[in-house]
Design an enzyme around this catalytic site. Structure first.
Site, mmCIF file in Angstrom:
data_model
loop_
_atom_site.group_PDB
_atom_site.id
_atom_site.type_symbol
_atom_site.label_atom_id
_atom_site.label_comp_id
_atom_site.label_asym_id
_atom_site.label_seq_id
_atom_site.Cartn_x
_atom_site.Cartn_y
_atom_site.Cartn_z
ATOM 1 N N ASP A 13 0.870 -1.173 0.000
ATOM 2 C CA ASP A 13 0.000 0.000 0.000
ATOM 3 C C ASP A 13 0.908 1.223 0.000
ATOM 4 O O ASP A 13 1.848 1.306 0.790
ATOM 5 C CB ASP A 13 -0.858 -0.007 1.268
ATOM 6 C CG ASP A 13 -2.266 0.492 1.016
ATOM 7 O OD1 ASP A 13 -2.394 1.563 0.423
ATOM 8 O OD2 ASP A 13 -3.220 -0.186 1.435
ATOM 9 N N ASP A 73 -12.377 -0.567 4.310
ATOM 10 C CA ASP A 73 -13.149 0.672 4.499
ATOM 11 C C ASP A 73 -14.646 0.445 4.355
ATOM 12 O O ASP A 73 -15.424 1.387 4.495
ATOM 13 C CB ASP A 73 -12.752 1.709 3.432
ATOM 14 C CG ASP A 73 -11.354 2.233 3.622
ATOM 15 O OD1 ASP A 73 -10.880 2.264 4.767
ATOM 16 O OD2 ASP A 73 -10.723 2.610 2.614
HETATM 17 C C1 NOJ Z 1 -8.165 5.303 1.875
HETATM 18 C C2 NOJ Z 1 -7.858 4.171 2.786
HETATM 19 O O1 NOJ Z 1 -8.331 2.980 2.229
HETATM 20 C C3 NOJ Z 1 -8.481 4.509 4.112
HETATM 21 O O2 NOJ Z 1 -8.449 3.429 5.006
HETATM 22 C C4 NOJ Z 1 -7.781 5.720 4.671
HETATM 23 O O3 NOJ Z 1 -8.443 6.141 5.848
HETATM 24 C C5 NOJ Z 1 -7.763 6.882 3.684
HETATM 25 N N1 NOJ Z 1 -7.494 6.484 2.340
HETATM 26 C C6 NOJ Z 1 -6.722 7.869 4.074
HETATM 27 O O4 NOJ Z 1 -5.445 7.343 3.865
#
Ligand code: NOJ
Length: 563
Positions: A98, A328
Site C-alpha cells: 500500500d 473501508d
Molecule cells: C483510503 C484508505 O483505504 C483509508 O483506510 C484511509 O483512511 C484513507 N485512504 C486515508 O489514507
C-alpha cells in the site's frame, strides 16, 4: 485485448492488524501473516496486497505514515518483512504494498521540520496557508468530519489535511518531494515487491489557489478542487517514467469520484500510468445525496446499471478491479446478501456475480469464509471516522444516539476490521492476548477451521471459482453483456470470447425467482460450470426456477450457437 499477468491474477487483501498475531500482543503482525501463507496459496490467490505496514502512530491504522522505509514496531522488523517477501515468492505468489503518498503522518520528519518555520526547507512539502480573515483558508471539509484545515500556533498558519489532522496533505507541486517519493518507491521495488496499491492517488493535485466551494456554506466538501485535479496525470506519467515502467509490476490506484473517462486515463492501454483503479460508484449504491451515512435501500437494478456501466465503459480501453468489500467497507455478505439464514448461499452467490465479470478480483480477508458485520458499543469502536462522525452528529448536532449507532452498524469501517476468525478457540485463534478490537461473537460458527473441514464451505467455493478462472480464458477476457436489465431479483449476464460463452445467473433475493431464458439462448447446449446449491435442478429450455440466492454459471463452447 492485451494479455498480462495482473489481469489473470486474483488478489487477496490483508489488513495486517487484524489478520494473525504471532507474538501475543493482541495485534496482527508480519510473522502472523507468514504462518498463514499456505492457507492463502491453497485458496489459489496469486497476489497479496498488504494494507500499510510502515512506521505509523496509527491515528488511521497505518494510513498515516511517519517513516516510509521502516516497519511498524507492532508488526515486526525489516528482517521479518524480507523473509515474508521471500516466503511469498517461494510459493509463487506476489506482494503488493500500500502506498500512501497523498499525505504523510504529522509525525513524519518532513512535517516536523515543516512546522519549524515558514522558511524551513520542508515547509513547501505541505500546504501551509495564512488565515482568511481569522478563519480557515477555505471551507473544505475533511473526509473524517470538520474543517480540512488545522491551525498551528507556532507559525500562525493553517495546514491542509483532507483526512485526519494527523494526516497533512503532501504538496506534489514540489519537485523535491516528488523526487523523494520516487526514490522511496524504487527502494521498495529494488527489494522485490511486485507493485503498489496507491491510496487516494487521484487527490494529489489540487486546483491552484485552493478556492472555497461557492455557495457560502461554512464547511463544504471541496472534492471538485482536488479529485482528479489538474496535474494528476502529469504526475502519474512522471512516476511511471521514473519508477514503475522499469519493473514488471502491478499498480492499482484508489480513485474516489473517478468517472469512466478518468479511469481510462489512469489505467490506459499504453501503460503510461496505472494498470487499473478502484472506483467507488458501486460502493455508493446504497448512499443518498448526503454521502456515505445517508443510507438508502439497496436496489438491484441500480447496482446492475453501475456495474454494467463500468464493465462496458472500460472494455477494450482499460481494466476493472472487482471488489465488494475491503477495510473501508462493511462486509459484503451483510450488505448485499443475507448474513443470517442464507449466509452461505448469498456469500457464494456474490462471489459468482463478481468473479465472473471482466477485471481483476480482490478478496478481502475473511470474505472467503463469509465473515459478517458486527454491532459494538460506541466505546469499543476504534475507527476515527466512526468517532468523529458520532461526535459531529450526536454530541454537537443533537441527533439521536440509536439512529446514529444504526448507521455505524451498517456502514462503519470497523465491520471489516474485526480479527480474522481462524478457529473456535478463545479470540478466534487470532491472538492469545486481548485483541486490539473485539472479535465478532459468531467466530465459533464462522471460522477457517470449520470452513476447511466442510467440503461445501464458502472457502472451497472461492477456491473453485479461482480454478475456473485459470481454466477458462473467457472468464478473464470475455466481453460482458447484461441481460434482464429491469429485473429486481436476478442479476444475469453473458461473457463471450472467441466462440466460448458464459451465462451467469444470480438471484439476489431471499425468495425464489424465475429466470426466463432469453430466446436466443434457449436451444443452446449448456454445461453447468458451478452452482452454489448442492442439488441442481436441470434447467428448462425456457426458464430456470432459482432458489433464494441461487447462482449458476453455464458454459457453451459451440461457436455456431453463440450466446
Ligand atoms: C483510503 C484508505 O483505504 C483509508 O483506510 C484511509 O483512511 C484513507 N485512504 C486515508 O489514507
Amino acid at each position: 485485448m492485451e494479455k498480462v499477468w495482473w489481469k489473470e491474477a486474483v488478489v487477496y487483501q490483508i489488513y495486517p492488524r487484524s489478520f494473525m498475531d504471532s507474538n501475543g500482543d493482541g495485534i496482527g503482525d508480519l510473522k502472523g501473516i507468514m504462518l498463514k501463507l499456505d492457507y492463502l496459496k491453497n485458496l489459489g490467490v496469486d497476489v497479496i496486497w498488504l494494507s500499510p505496514i510502515y512506521q505509523s502512530p496509527n491515528d488511521d491504522n497505518g494510513y498515516d505514515i511517519s517513516d516510509y522505509k521502516k516497519i511498524m514496531n507492532e508488526f515486526g522488523t525489516m528482517e521479518d518483512f524480507d523473509l515474508l517477501l521471500q516466503e511469498i515468492h517461494s510459493r509463487g505468489m506476489k506482494l503488493v504494498m500500500d502506498l500512501v503518498v497523498n499525505h504523510s503522518s504529522d509525525e513524519h520528519n518532513w512535517f516536523i521540520e515543516s512546522c519549524k518555520s515558514k522558511d524551513n526547507r520542508y515547509r513547501d512539502y505541505y500546504y501551509w496557508r495564512p488565515s482568511n480573515n481569522g478563519r480557515e483558508p477555505n471551507n473544505w471539509t475533511s473526509v473524517f468530519s470538520g474543517s480540512a484545515w488545522q491551525y498551528d500556533e507556532k507559525t500562525d498558519e493553517y495546514y491542509l489535511h483532507i483526512f485526519s489532522k494527523k494526516q497533512p496533505d503532501l504538496n506534489w507541486e514540489n519537485d523535491e518531494l516528488r523526487k523523494e517519493i520516487y526514490e522511496m518507491m524504487t527502494w521498495w521495488l529494488e527489494k522485490g515487491v511486485d507493485g503498489f496499491r496507491l491510496d487516494v492517488i487521484n487527490f494529489i493535485s489540487k486546483v491552484d489557489d485552493l478556492p472555497s466551494v461557492p455557495g457560502g456554506k461554512k464547511y463544504d466538501w471541496g472534492g471538485e478542487f482536488f479529485m482528479n485535479g489538474p496535474r494528476v496525470h502529469e504526475y502519474l506519467r512522471e512516476m511511471n517514467e521514473k519508477v514503475l515502467a522499469k519493473y514488471d509490476v502491478m499498480t492499482v490506484g484508489e480513485c474516489p469520484g473517478a468517472e469512466i473517462e478518468d479511469a481510462i486515463r489512469y489505467g490506459n492501454k499504453e501503460g503510461t500510468a496505472l494498470n487499473m483503479i478502484f472506483t467507488f460508484e458501486h460502493m455508493d449504491v446504497d448512499s443518498g445525496t448526503g454521502g456515505k451515512w445517508d443510507i438508502i435501500p439497496f436496489k438491484l437494478t441500480s447496482f446492475k446499471k453501475i456495474m454494467t456501466k463500468w464493465q462496458k465503459g472500460l472494455e477494450g480501453k482499460s481494466w476493472n478491479s472487482l471488489y465488494l468489500n475491503n477495510h473501508d467497507q462493511p462486509r459484503a455478505v451483510s450488505r448485499f446478501g443475507d448474513d443470517c439464514k442464507y449466509r452461505i448461499e448469498s456469500a457464494k452467490m456474490l462471489a459468482v456475480c463478481l468473479h465472473m465479470m471482466q477485471g481483476t478480483p480482490y478478496i478481502y480477508q475473511g470474505e472467503e469464509i463469509g465473515m459478517t458485520n458486527i454491532e459494538l458499543e460506541l466505546e469499543d469502536y476504534n475507527d476515527l471516522e466512526i468517532h468523529n462522525m458520532y461526535r459531529e452528529k450526536v454530541i454537537e448536532g443533537g441527533e439521536n444516539h440509536d439512529k446514529v449507532m444504526n448507521l455505524i452498524y451498517k456502514k462503519g469501517r470497523d465491520n471489516a476490521r474485526t480479527p480474522m476468525q481462524w478457529d473456535e478457540s478463545m479470540n478466534s485463534g487470532f491472538t492469545n492476548d486481548v485483541p486490539w478490537i473485539k472479535v465478532n461473537p459468531n467466530y465459533k460458527e464462522i471460522n477457517v477451521k470449520q470452513s476447511l473441514a466442510d467440503p461445501n464451505s464458502i472457502y472451497y467455493f472461492y477456491q473453485k471459482l479461482i480454478k475456473l478462472r485459470k481454466k477458462y480464458e473467457v472468464i478473464i477476457y470475455g466481453n460482458y453483456k447484461l441481460i434482464l436489465e429491469n429485473d429486481e431479483q436476478i442479476y444475469a449476464y453473458t461473457r463471450e470470447l472467441k466462440g466460448d460463452n458464459l451465462l451467469v445467473i444470480t438471484n439476489f433475493s431471499r425468495e425464489n425467482a424465475l429466470f426466463h431464458m432469453p430466446y436466443e439462448l434457449q436451444t443452446v447446449k449448456k454445461e453447468l460450470l458451478i452452482s452454489n446449491y448442492d442439488k441442481v435442478e436441470k434447467e428448462q429450455e425456457q426458464f430456470i426456477l432459482l432458489r433464494p440466492y441461487e447462482a449458476r454459471v453455464y458454459l457453451s463452447e459451440d461457436s455456431n450457437n453463440c450466446i
